[in-house]
Design a protein around this motif. Sequence first.
Motif, PDB file in Angstrom:
ATOM      1  N   PRO A 142       0.810  -1.232   0.000  1.00  0.00           N
ATOM      2  CA  PRO A 142       0.000   0.000   0.000  1.00  0.00           C
ATOM      3  C   PRO A 142       0.836   1.271   0.000  1.00  0.00           C
ATOM      4  O   PRO A 142       0.471   2.258  -0.647  1.00  0.00           O
ATOM      5  CB  PRO A 142      -0.846  -0.121   1.267  1.00  0.00           C
ATOM      6  N   TYR A 143       1.965   1.260   0.720  1.00  0.00           N
ATOM      7  CA  TYR A 143       2.806   2.463   0.760  1.00  0.00           C
ATOM      8  C   TYR A 143       3.385   2.753  -0.626  1.00  0.00           C
ATOM      9  O   TYR A 143       3.372   3.908  -1.083  1.00  0.00           O
ATOM     10  CB  TYR A 143       3.927   2.281   1.782  1.00  0.00           C
ATOM     11  N   GLY A 144       3.901   1.746  -1.291  1.00  0.00           N
ATOM     12  CA  GLY A 144       4.438   1.945  -2.632  1.00  0.00           C
ATOM     13  C   GLY A 144       3.369   2.429  -3.597  1.00  0.00           C
ATOM     14  O   GLY A 144       3.616   3.320  -4.429  1.00  0.00           O
ATOM     15  N   GLN A 145       2.171   1.864  -3.494  1.00  0.00           N
ATOM     16  CA  GLN A 145       1.076   2.309  -4.363  1.00  0.00           C
ATOM     17  C   GLN A 145       0.759   3.784  -4.125  1.00  0.00           C
ATOM     18  O   GLN A 145       0.544   4.548  -5.066  1.00  0.00           O
ATOM     19  CB  GLN A 145      -0.170   1.463  -4.102  1.00  0.00           C
ATOM     20  N   ALA A 146       0.716   4.181  -2.841  1.00  0.00           N
ATOM     21  CA  ALA A 146       0.387   5.572  -2.526  1.00  0.00           C
ATOM     22  C   ALA A 146       1.460   6.523  -3.051  1.00  0.00           C
ATOM     23  O   ALA A 146       1.147   7.597  -3.585  1.00  0.00           O
ATOM     24  CB  ALA A 146       0.217   5.738  -1.014  1.00  0.00           C
ATOM     25  N   LEU A 147       2.740   6.146  -2.918  1.00  0.00           N
ATOM     26  CA  LEU A 147       3.816   6.994  -3.454  1.00  0.00           C
ATOM     27  C   LEU A 147       3.719   7.109  -4.965  1.00  0.00           C
ATOM     28  O   LEU A 147       3.912   8.192  -5.534  1.00  0.00           O
ATOM     29  CB  LEU A 147       5.176   6.418  -3.063  1.00  0.00           C
ATOM     30  N   ALA A 148       3.447   5.991  -5.645  1.00  0.00           N
ATOM     31  CA  ALA A 148       3.305   6.030  -7.100  1.00  0.00           C
ATOM     32  C   ALA A 148       2.146   6.941  -7.499  1.00  0.00           C
ATOM     33  O   ALA A 148       2.251   7.729  -8.451  1.00  0.00           O
ATOM     34  CB  ALA A 148       3.094   4.622  -7.646  1.00  0.00           C
ATOM     35  N   ARG A 149       1.051   6.864  -6.758  1.00  0.00           N
ATOM     36  CA  ARG A 149      -0.108   7.708  -7.088  1.00  0.00           C
ATOM     37  C   ARG A 149       0.183   9.187  -6.807  1.00  0.00           C
ATOM     38  O   ARG A 149      -0.313  10.059  -7.519  1.00  0.00           O
ATOM     39  CB  ARG A 149      -1.328   7.245  -6.296  1.00  0.00           C
ATOM     40  N   LEU A 150       0.991   9.475  -5.792  1.00  0.00           N
ATOM     41  CA  LEU A 150       1.377  10.862  -5.528  1.00  0.00           C
ATOM     42  C   LEU A 150       2.172  11.420  -6.708  1.00  0.00           C
ATOM     43  O   LEU A 150       1.942  12.553  -7.158  1.00  0.00           O
ATOM     44  CB  LEU A 150       2.196  10.934  -4.248  1.00  0.00           C
ATOM     45  N   THR A 151       3.108  10.623  -7.229  1.00  0.00           N
ATOM     46  CA  THR A 151       3.867  11.046  -8.416  1.00  0.00           C
ATOM     47  C   THR A 151       2.947  11.209  -9.613  1.00  0.00           C
ATOM     48  O   THR A 151       3.082  12.165 -10.397  1.00  0.00           O
ATOM     49  CB  THR A 151       4.968  10.012  -8.718  1.00  0.00           C
ATOM     50  N   ALA A 188      -6.872   8.363  -3.579  1.00  0.00           N
ATOM     51  CA  ALA A 188      -6.449   7.011  -3.216  1.00  0.00           C
ATOM     52  C   ALA A 188      -5.213   7.025  -2.321  1.00  0.00           C
ATOM     53  O   ALA A 188      -5.048   6.151  -1.468  1.00  0.00           O
ATOM     54  CB  ALA A 188      -6.183   6.196  -4.482  1.00  0.00           C
ATOM     55  N   ALA A 189      -4.324   8.001  -2.509  1.00  0.00           N
ATOM     56  CA  ALA A 189      -3.054   8.022  -1.779  1.00  0.00           C
ATOM     57  C   ALA A 189      -3.200   8.562  -0.362  1.00  0.00           C
ATOM     58  O   ALA A 189      -2.600   8.022   0.584  1.00  0.00           O
ATOM     59  CB  ALA A 189      -2.029   8.848  -2.553  1.00  0.00           C
ATOM     60  N   ARG A 190      -3.969   9.630  -0.184  1.00  0.00           N
ATOM     61  CA  ARG A 190      -3.993  10.313   1.105  1.00  0.00           C
ATOM     62  C   ARG A 190      -4.459   9.443   2.264  1.00  0.00           C
ATOM     63  O   ARG A 190      -3.845   9.469   3.344  1.00  0.00           O
ATOM     64  CB  ARG A 190      -4.836  11.593   1.000  1.00  0.00           C
ATOM     65  N   PRO A 191      -5.518   8.632   2.115  1.00  0.00           N
ATOM     66  CA  PRO A 191      -5.919   7.786   3.252  1.00  0.00           C
ATOM     67  C   PRO A 191      -4.848   6.765   3.646  1.00  0.00           C
ATOM     68  O   PRO A 191      -4.721   6.425   4.815  1.00  0.00           O
ATOM     69  CB  PRO A 191      -7.189   7.094   2.741  1.00  0.00           C
ATOM     70  N   ALA A 200       1.237  15.322  -0.046  1.00  0.00           N
ATOM     71  CA  ALA A 200      -0.017  15.074  -0.751  1.00  0.00           C
ATOM     72  C   ALA A 200      -0.983  16.246  -0.601  1.00  0.00           C
ATOM     73  O   ALA A 200      -1.681  16.624  -1.554  1.00  0.00           O
ATOM     74  CB  ALA A 200      -0.655  13.781  -0.236  1.00  0.00           C
ATOM     75  N   LEU A 201      -1.046  16.841   0.590  1.00  0.00           N
ATOM     76  CA  LEU A 201      -1.919  17.995   0.794  1.00  0.00           C
ATOM     77  C   LEU A 201      -1.450  19.188  -0.040  1.00  0.00           C
ATOM     78  O   LEU A 201      -2.284  19.948  -0.564  1.00  0.00           O
ATOM     79  CB  LEU A 201      -1.945  18.361   2.278  1.00  0.00           C
TER      80      LEU A 201
END
Length: 566
Positions: free
Chosen positions: A324-333, A359-362, A376-377
Amino acid sequence: MTDERPDPAAELRACERRGELARAAELARELAERTTDPAGRAEALVRAAELVSQTAGAPAARPLLESGLFAARASRRPALQALVQAEQARLELAARDAATLDRAQRLLDQAERLLGKQADELRVGCRIAHYRGLLASRRGEPGASVGWLRRAYALADGDPGQRARILNSWGLQLEAWGDPDEARRLLERSLELKLELEDHYGAATTYGSLAFLHMRWGAFAEAREALARDLELTERIGARDLLPSLHARLAGALLGLGRIGGAEREAQAALELAAGSSSVPTARAAGFAWRELARVRRAQGRLDEAEAAGRGEALRRFEELRDPYGQALARLTLAEIGLDRHADGAADAGTQAQADLAAARPVFARLGAVHETAEALLVQARLDLARNRRAPAAALLRTRVLPLVERMARAAPHLRRTALELLAQTDAERGDERLEALAGLRRAETLLADAAGVTGPWTVLAARLPEDDDGERLARAATAEGGLVAWWPPDRAVALFAGPDAGERAAACRRRLARVRTAVAEGEARIDAPWPGPPRASGPAVEQALGKLDPPQPKRPARSGGRRRR
């Protein structure tokens, strides 16, 4: 002359001292095969698994621990079984998905039940506590993580090697929790111990941890230097499983320095080294390398390729890993890439960027990732501005971003500056005034940094800043009078004035700050520069001025009419 082979145990120790871990892993396997005593064989297999995991990754180490568990059961020593199961849990912690973390917890629970209350097995209890701390960290529970790591450190009394490993984990957790000063102190102590013990693998790991801390602060040159030392040690000990991750992180450091060509080469090198590996850490490193390549393509203006690298490769790989952490970082990029594509007029790019952020922030919030949440904010505020939603952007910056980054000011002052720059853009009518105030803030920061280490008599003006604009007004007023400004988040600051007319200039500054509570003191003060936080003012005059902001409450008169004592 004799044809006898050298003692494998002695050769193993010599290889470890020289940092030849690949050869040490072979010798550890050989030693385990030679050992017939079940307890000795279990111990040897645990050591072999540790070395193999360092050089070839967790998948190669798992069969050794399975054999070790069989030998430990044959030895009828519960504490030895607990040791093997704790090490099995450590291998599971290389992954980040919930199912694997649950498996790690079950293994640790079984190990603790086996260990019972055997006081003579502190080393096993220490490992269990250490790995519980890592598990809590993976699940975004910083308080629990620090508690377990503190307990593990106490149990490791007399074992400097284990303490060095715990300090590395503890330092990283404190960084995530927003205490960079203590994090760096613990990491440097960990590195010192590992170098003294000739723990080359451990030293390489801690160099990497320090590089991570530097990159958080934005000190990319220092991060590159630490990663270069990490890379040198890693190649020396033959830990090829670590190389893809190192090259991916080096790509991030070079990108931070603006060396786009070098960043691209390092990201490509990481992908080449990761090709064909079945190791979960190597697969994660490939995901991060694709993310860095997406950031490189964005910096080059090749947005379609950046989108393909970020979504088609980085995000897809992290989804396959259930990370989940890797997914969130990818989505932030991807959200940042979407912002650029929106600016270029790409249809639905803004909508897709919003979906990626949503999807990333939560995930960041659930994992307690404070730094990533702030980033992200800030991207969300930029997206709102790009879509002409100025009021929501201003509200987000004032109510969410600025309070968050004020708590992180010592760890990430650049995030605060970014937030203020975005806030200036949310109010078109006052944009010029805010940009002027930002110039004052930056000038104040620069002047304070230049004066670090200076001691002497100062006139100190302390101010309480209840409104967002008050800090900007103070910076502008103080710098106009030649003062230095230091912040006390969340709502106080001091301005320092030196020279024969310091009192007059402090008074002039005070007159500019109508409606702001201020206080003045004169005397000794100094400017300290703790790393990695911004310079701070301290000393008797500073304490006196700050103390005047909150005058003591008058004592209540004694109540009359009370009952007399006889």
